[in-house]
Design a protein around this motif. Sequence first.
Motif, PDB file in Angstrom:
ATOM      1  N   ALA A 166       0.843  -1.187  -0.066  1.00  0.00           N
ATOM      2  CA  ALA A 166       0.047  -0.117   0.066  1.00  0.00           C
ATOM      3  C   ALA A 166       0.852   1.174  -0.195  1.00  0.00           C
ATOM      4  O   ALA A 166       0.641   2.546  -0.663  1.00  0.00           O
ATOM      5  CB  ALA A 166      -0.872  -0.021   1.270  1.00  0.00           C
ATOM      6  N   ARG A 167       2.004   1.249   0.889  1.00  0.00           N
ATOM      7  CA  ARG A 167       2.899   2.413   0.738  1.00  0.00           C
ATOM      8  C   ARG A 167       3.446   2.720  -0.488  1.00  0.00           C
ATOM      9  O   ARG A 167       3.699   3.752  -0.819  1.00  0.00           O
ATOM     10  CB  ARG A 167       4.089   2.178   1.969  1.00  0.00           C
ATOM     11  CG  ARG A 167       4.838   3.138   1.894  1.00  0.00           C
ATOM     12  CD  ARG A 167       5.928   2.941   3.114  1.00  0.00           C
ATOM     13  NE  ARG A 167       5.386   3.120   4.349  1.00  0.00           N
ATOM     14  CZ  ARG A 167       5.292   2.075   5.282  1.00  0.00           C
ATOM     15  NH1 ARG A 167       5.536   1.073   4.765  1.00  0.00           N
ATOM     16  NH2 ARG A 167       4.439   2.291   6.440  1.00  0.00           N
ATOM     17  N   PHE A 168       4.083   1.501  -0.971  1.00  0.00           N
ATOM     18  CA  PHE A 168       4.613   1.438  -2.605  1.00  0.00           C
ATOM     19  C   PHE A 168       3.599   2.176  -3.552  1.00  0.00           C
ATOM     20  O   PHE A 168       3.905   2.951  -4.027  1.00  0.00           O
ATOM     21  CB  PHE A 168       5.002   0.129  -2.982  1.00  0.00           C
ATOM     22  CG  PHE A 168       5.384   0.341  -4.384  1.00  0.00           C
ATOM     23  CD1 PHE A 168       6.829   0.345  -4.608  1.00  0.00           C
ATOM     24  CD2 PHE A 168       4.578   0.071  -5.542  1.00  0.00           C
ATOM     25  CE1 PHE A 168       7.308   0.292  -5.984  1.00  0.00           C
ATOM     26  CE2 PHE A 168       5.124   0.073  -6.850  1.00  0.00           C
ATOM     27  CZ  PHE A 168       6.363   0.290  -6.877  1.00  0.00           C
ATOM     28  N   LEU A 169       2.410   1.915  -3.524  1.00  0.00           N
ATOM     29  CA  LEU A 169       1.413   2.184  -4.389  1.00  0.00           C
ATOM     30  C   LEU A 169       1.329   3.724  -4.204  1.00  0.00           C
ATOM     31  O   LEU A 169       0.862   4.548  -5.167  1.00  0.00           O
ATOM     32  CB  LEU A 169       0.250   1.486  -4.206  1.00  0.00           C
ATOM     33  CG  LEU A 169       0.139  -0.073  -4.733  1.00  0.00           C
ATOM     34  CD1 LEU A 169      -0.839  -0.700  -4.238  1.00  0.00           C
ATOM     35  CD2 LEU A 169       0.473   0.015  -6.135  1.00  0.00           C
ATOM     36  N   LEU A 170       1.052   4.131  -2.864  1.00  0.00           N
ATOM     37  CA  LEU A 170       0.670   5.814  -2.451  1.00  0.00           C
ATOM     38  C   LEU A 170       1.923   6.416  -2.987  1.00  0.00           C
ATOM     39  O   LEU A 170       1.892   7.511  -3.553  1.00  0.00           O
ATOM     40  CB  LEU A 170       0.555   5.895  -1.103  1.00  0.00           C
ATOM     41  CG  LEU A 170      -0.876   5.334  -0.534  1.00  0.00           C
ATOM     42  CD1 LEU A 170      -0.862   5.397   0.946  1.00  0.00           C
ATOM     43  CD2 LEU A 170      -1.824   6.259  -1.107  1.00  0.00           C
ATOM     44  N   GLU A 171       3.171   5.689  -2.825  1.00  0.00           N
ATOM     45  CA  GLU A 171       4.434   6.632  -3.257  1.00  0.00           C
ATOM     46  C   GLU A 171       4.643   6.859  -4.740  1.00  0.00           C
ATOM     47  O   GLU A 171       5.267   7.887  -5.264  1.00  0.00           O
ATOM     48  CB  GLU A 171       5.633   6.052  -2.554  1.00  0.00           C
ATOM     49  CG  GLU A 171       5.919   6.081  -1.007  1.00  0.00           C
ATOM     50  CD  GLU A 171       6.901   5.340  -0.681  1.00  0.00           C
ATOM     51  OE1 GLU A 171       7.493   4.443  -1.478  1.00  0.00           O
ATOM     52  OE2 GLU A 171       7.244   5.538   0.577  1.00  0.00           O
ATOM     53  N   HIS A 172       3.842   6.140  -5.525  1.00  0.00           N
ATOM     54  CA  HIS A 172       3.842   6.092  -7.027  1.00  0.00           C
ATOM     55  C   HIS A 172       2.429   6.684  -7.500  1.00  0.00           C
ATOM     56  O   HIS A 172       2.510   6.054  -8.687  1.00  0.00           O
ATOM     57  CB  HIS A 172       4.345   4.518  -7.522  1.00  0.00           C
ATOM     58  CG  HIS A 172       5.704   4.374  -7.146  1.00  0.00           C
ATOM     59  ND1 HIS A 172       6.045   3.836  -5.837  1.00  0.00           N
ATOM     60  CD2 HIS A 172       6.785   4.481  -7.826  1.00  0.00           C
ATOM     61  CE1 HIS A 172       7.354   3.499  -5.969  1.00  0.00           C
ATOM     62  NE2 HIS A 172       7.886   3.990  -6.955  1.00  0.00           N
TER      63      HIS A 172
END
Length: 199
Positions: A130-136
Amino acid sequence: IPVLERAATAGHAYKVCREALETLKKKHPEPAGDDTSAEELGARLLQAAEDGDPEVVRELLARGAPLDIRHPEWHQTPLQVAAWASAGSDSGYLEVLEELHAAGASVNVSNDDGWTPLHQAAYHGKAARARFLLEHGAEREAEISSGYFEGQTPLDMARSQSRDEVVEILTSTTEAGTGAAEPAVSEETDEEERERLAQ
């Protein structure tokens, strides 16, 4: 591999040989220049994404596997599948997400009901993903368009499943590198008020 094929069909240690053969074929897809169809490459990419296998994902992308292939049952792209699957390690799935995103896969793609990768990661409690997706660039406020969860955002999905770590990530004001929100100051605010807000 031909040696294993002959051993596997000879009846001697059939199961062991067959499993070894399938493993080798998975880890080392046929070289570029073969007649493998885009559909077959896409199917293998979906499987590699589900398995969390970045090495195979890289090989298949190099051979032109389509990013927009859809799972025949779930109607999800490889990136969507990698956002929630659990067969492999979390670090492996993060690498798969990185490879797919770098190749051009959208983090905001949705299935027929409007589930995005962030909805999937939130629902299944995949905090790092989820963090990866938000960061991208994943959209926090995307809503599911139809079905039982119609109108639900990723945050709603995380809360419905008591995914506390994901809830914290989704409600943080510092996610995606934006930093803490600064207080708004209108043009009409006097100098004294500006100094107070700056403290």
